[in-house]
Design a protein around this motif. Structure first.
Motif, PDB file in Angstrom:
ATOM      1  N   ASP A 111     -19.592   1.800   4.878  1.00  0.00           N
ATOM      2  CA  ASP A 111     -20.651   1.403   5.806  1.00  0.00           C
ATOM      3  C   ASP A 111     -20.039   1.463   7.204  1.00  0.00           C
ATOM      4  O   ASP A 111     -19.359   0.548   7.645  1.00  0.00           O
ATOM      5  CB  ASP A 111     -21.148  -0.013   5.486  1.00  0.00           C
ATOM      6  N   TRP A 112     -20.297   2.554   7.911  1.00  0.00           N
ATOM      7  CA  TRP A 112     -19.633   2.848   9.180  1.00  0.00           C
ATOM      8  C   TRP A 112     -20.025   1.887  10.286  1.00  0.00           C
ATOM      9  O   TRP A 112     -19.275   1.717  11.244  1.00  0.00           O
ATOM     10  CB  TRP A 112     -19.902   4.295   9.594  1.00  0.00           C
ATOM     11  N   LYS A 113     -21.163   1.267  10.171  1.00  0.00           N
ATOM     12  CA  LYS A 113     -21.603   0.299  11.188  1.00  0.00           C
ATOM     13  C   LYS A 113     -21.029  -1.088  10.904  1.00  0.00           C
ATOM     14  O   LYS A 113     -20.583  -1.781  11.799  1.00  0.00           O
ATOM     15  CB  LYS A 113     -23.138   0.222  11.241  1.00  0.00           C
ATOM     16  N   LYS A 114     -21.062  -1.474   9.654  1.00  0.00           N
ATOM     17  CA  LYS A 114     -20.646  -2.823   9.279  1.00  0.00           C
ATOM     18  C   LYS A 114     -19.122  -2.991   9.327  1.00  0.00           C
ATOM     19  O   LYS A 114     -18.621  -4.041   9.715  1.00  0.00           O
ATOM     20  CB  LYS A 114     -21.163  -3.120   7.870  1.00  0.00           C
ATOM     21  N   GLN A 115     -18.389  -1.965   8.959  1.00  0.00           N
ATOM     22  CA  GLN A 115     -16.936  -2.061   8.838  1.00  0.00           C
ATOM     23  C   GLN A 115     -16.202  -1.373   9.994  1.00  0.00           C
ATOM     24  O   GLN A 115     -15.074  -0.946   9.860  1.00  0.00           O
ATOM     25  CB  GLN A 115     -16.514  -1.445   7.501  1.00  0.00           C
ATOM     26  N   TYR A 116     -16.873  -1.322  11.141  1.00  0.00           N
ATOM     27  CA  TYR A 116     -16.337  -0.556  12.255  1.00  0.00           C
ATOM     28  C   TYR A 116     -14.968  -1.036  12.737  1.00  0.00           C
ATOM     29  O   TYR A 116     -14.124  -0.225  13.131  1.00  0.00           O
ATOM     30  CB  TYR A 116     -17.337  -0.510  13.417  1.00  0.00           C
ATOM     31  N   LYS A 117     -14.711  -2.330  12.719  1.00  0.00           N
ATOM     32  CA  LYS A 117     -13.430  -2.834  13.231  1.00  0.00           C
ATOM     33  C   LYS A 117     -12.261  -2.318  12.397  1.00  0.00           C
ATOM     34  O   LYS A 117     -11.262  -1.837  12.935  1.00  0.00           O
ATOM     35  CB  LYS A 117     -13.429  -4.364  13.271  1.00  0.00           C
ATOM     36  N   ALA A 118     -12.389  -2.415  11.080  1.00  0.00           N
ATOM     37  CA  ALA A 118     -11.317  -1.948  10.192  1.00  0.00           C
ATOM     38  C   ALA A 118     -11.149  -0.433  10.290  1.00  0.00           C
ATOM     39  O   ALA A 118     -10.016   0.076  10.288  1.00  0.00           O
ATOM     40  CB  ALA A 118     -11.618  -2.354   8.756  1.00  0.00           C
ATOM     41  N   ILE A 119     -12.254   0.277  10.412  1.00  0.00           N
ATOM     42  CA  ILE A 119     -12.200   1.740  10.514  1.00  0.00           C
ATOM     43  C   ILE A 119     -11.501   2.150  11.801  1.00  0.00           C
ATOM     44  O   ILE A 119     -10.601   2.995  11.792  1.00  0.00           O
ATOM     45  CB  ILE A 119     -13.622   2.341  10.451  1.00  0.00           C
ATOM     46  N   ILE A 120     -11.906   1.560  12.904  1.00  0.00           N
ATOM     47  CA  ILE A 120     -11.308   1.902  14.207  1.00  0.00           C
ATOM     48  C   ILE A 120      -9.817   1.596  14.188  1.00  0.00           C
ATOM     49  O   ILE A 120      -8.994   2.407  14.615  1.00  0.00           O
ATOM     50  CB  ILE A 120     -12.039   1.161  15.349  1.00  0.00           C
ATOM     51  N   GLN A 121      -9.463   0.444  13.671  1.00  0.00           N
ATOM     52  CA  GLN A 121      -8.050   0.067  13.604  1.00  0.00           C
ATOM     53  C   GLN A 121      -7.264   1.086  12.779  1.00  0.00           C
ATOM     54  O   GLN A 121      -6.203   1.550  13.195  1.00  0.00           O
ATOM     55  CB  GLN A 121      -7.905  -1.325  12.986  1.00  0.00           C
ATOM     56  N   ARG A 122      -7.796   1.444  11.625  1.00  0.00           N
ATOM     57  CA  ARG A 122      -7.103   2.378  10.738  1.00  0.00           C
ATOM     58  C   ARG A 122      -6.945   3.747  11.398  1.00  0.00           C
ATOM     59  O   ARG A 122      -5.873   4.346  11.338  1.00  0.00           O
ATOM     60  CB  ARG A 122      -7.862   2.512   9.414  1.00  0.00           C
ATOM     61  N   ILE A 123      -7.996   4.243  12.017  1.00  0.00           N
ATOM     62  CA  ILE A 123      -7.931   5.562  12.639  1.00  0.00           C
ATOM     63  C   ILE A 123      -6.942   5.558  13.806  1.00  0.00           C
ATOM     64  O   ILE A 123      -6.160   6.493  13.983  1.00  0.00           O
ATOM     65  CB  ILE A 123      -9.320   6.036  13.108  1.00  0.00           C
ATOM     66  N   PHE A 124      -6.962   4.489  14.623  1.00  0.00           N
ATOM     67  CA  PHE A 124      -6.058   4.447  15.762  1.00  0.00           C
ATOM     68  C   PHE A 124      -4.606   4.245  15.328  1.00  0.00           C
ATOM     69  O   PHE A 124      -3.690   4.674  16.019  1.00  0.00           O
ATOM     70  CB  PHE A 124      -6.500   3.366  16.764  1.00  0.00           C
ATOM     71  N   GLU A 125      -4.380   3.619  14.183  1.00  0.00           N
ATOM     72  CA  GLU A 125      -3.016   3.443  13.687  1.00  0.00           C
ATOM     73  C   GLU A 125      -2.488   4.695  13.000  1.00  0.00           C
ATOM     74  O   GLU A 125      -1.330   5.058  13.164  1.00  0.00           O
ATOM     75  CB  GLU A 125      -2.953   2.284  12.681  1.00  0.00           C
ATOM     76  N   ARG A 126      -3.343   5.362  12.205  1.00  0.00           N
ATOM     77  CA  ARG A 126      -2.861   6.435  11.325  1.00  0.00           C
ATOM     78  C   ARG A 126      -3.477   7.803  11.592  1.00  0.00           C
ATOM     79  O   ARG A 126      -3.063   8.780  10.999  1.00  0.00           O
ATOM     80  CB  ARG A 126      -3.141   6.050   9.882  1.00  0.00           C
ATOM     81  N   GLY A 127      -4.478   7.860  12.448  1.00  0.00           N
ATOM     82  CA  GLY A 127      -5.180   9.122  12.661  1.00  0.00           C
ATOM     83  C   GLY A 127      -4.502  10.027  13.663  1.00  0.00           C
ATOM     84  O   GLY A 127      -3.694   9.589  14.475  1.00  0.00           O
ATOM     85  N   ASN A 128      -4.855  11.311  13.581  1.00  0.00           N
ATOM     86  CA  ASN A 128      -4.338  12.267  14.562  1.00  0.00           C
ATOM     87  C   ASN A 128      -5.292  12.318  15.752  1.00  0.00           C
ATOM     88  O   ASN A 128      -6.294  11.613  15.798  1.00  0.00           O
ATOM     89  CB  ASN A 128      -4.134  13.654  13.932  1.00  0.00           C
ATOM     90  N   GLU A 129      -4.970  13.155  16.716  1.00  0.00           N
ATOM     91  CA  GLU A 129      -5.748  13.227  17.954  1.00  0.00           C
ATOM     92  C   GLU A 129      -7.215  13.594  17.687  1.00  0.00           C
ATOM     93  O   GLU A 129      -8.139  13.011  18.277  1.00  0.00           O
ATOM     94  CB  GLU A 129      -5.118  14.258  18.894  1.00  0.00           C
TER      95      GLU A 129
END
Length: 164
Positions: A111-129
């Motif tokens: 649920d991209w709207k409901k879980q946005y904080k965890a998603i953003i954190q994960r992408i900024f920690e482990r995601g590429n550009e």
């Protein structure tokens, strides 16, 4: 017809039909019977609960003296608008995000709207550009800043609790 279409483009044709019937002081039931349709069918159309098919649209247009195809075109524009609403991204572009970032869950069930904080954190920690840019595009700066600030506060709060 062009002004009629432009004026009511994107509105369910049943709502326009109901307005037209009221304007002409026509009752739905007798009108439906006069065009050979069930009153319940016409009622569902005027309430926007049923789509207006081409056959019924032609009967109505003929009876009301409207230009042929007007209501059918309104139905088409309404359908296009509804499809655009469905297609409006409810998820980021998943082809850009690696599934391995979400190893612990099914990426299609997030649920991209409901879980946005965890998603953003994960992408900024482990995601590429590219992944970070996609998340920035999907959520926008304000939501990302909020999530990152909350994350910073949560991390500091947990550090404070460990020190006590």
């Amino acid at each position: 017809m062009n002004t009629y279409i432009e004026k009511f483009k994107g509105i369910h044709p049943g709502i326009i039909l109901e307005r037209e019937l009221k304007k002409r002081a026509l009752l739905q039931r007798p009108f439906a019977l006069s065009i050979g349709e069930h009153p319940q069918t016409l009622n569902a159309i005027t309430k926007g609960k049923r789509n207006l098919n081409t056959g019924i649209a032609l009967k109505i247009e003929s009876k009301l003296g409207l230009e042929e195809g007007t209501l059918a075109l309104l139905q088409t524009y309404y359908d296009i608008q509804e499809e655009k609403k469905k297609l409006k991204q409810n998820t980021p572009n998943l082809s850009i995000l690696r599934k391995s970032l979400f190893w612990d869950t099914d990426i299609n069930q997030i649920d991209w709207k409901k879980q946005y904080k965890a998603i953003i954190q994960r992408i900024f920690e482990r995601g590429n550009e590219h992944e970070i840019n996609e998340i920035k595009h999907f959520y926008g700066t304000a939501i990302i800043n909020e999530a990152m600030n909350d994350n910073y506060i949560d991390a500091n709060a947990s550090n404070l609790n460990l020190n006590q």
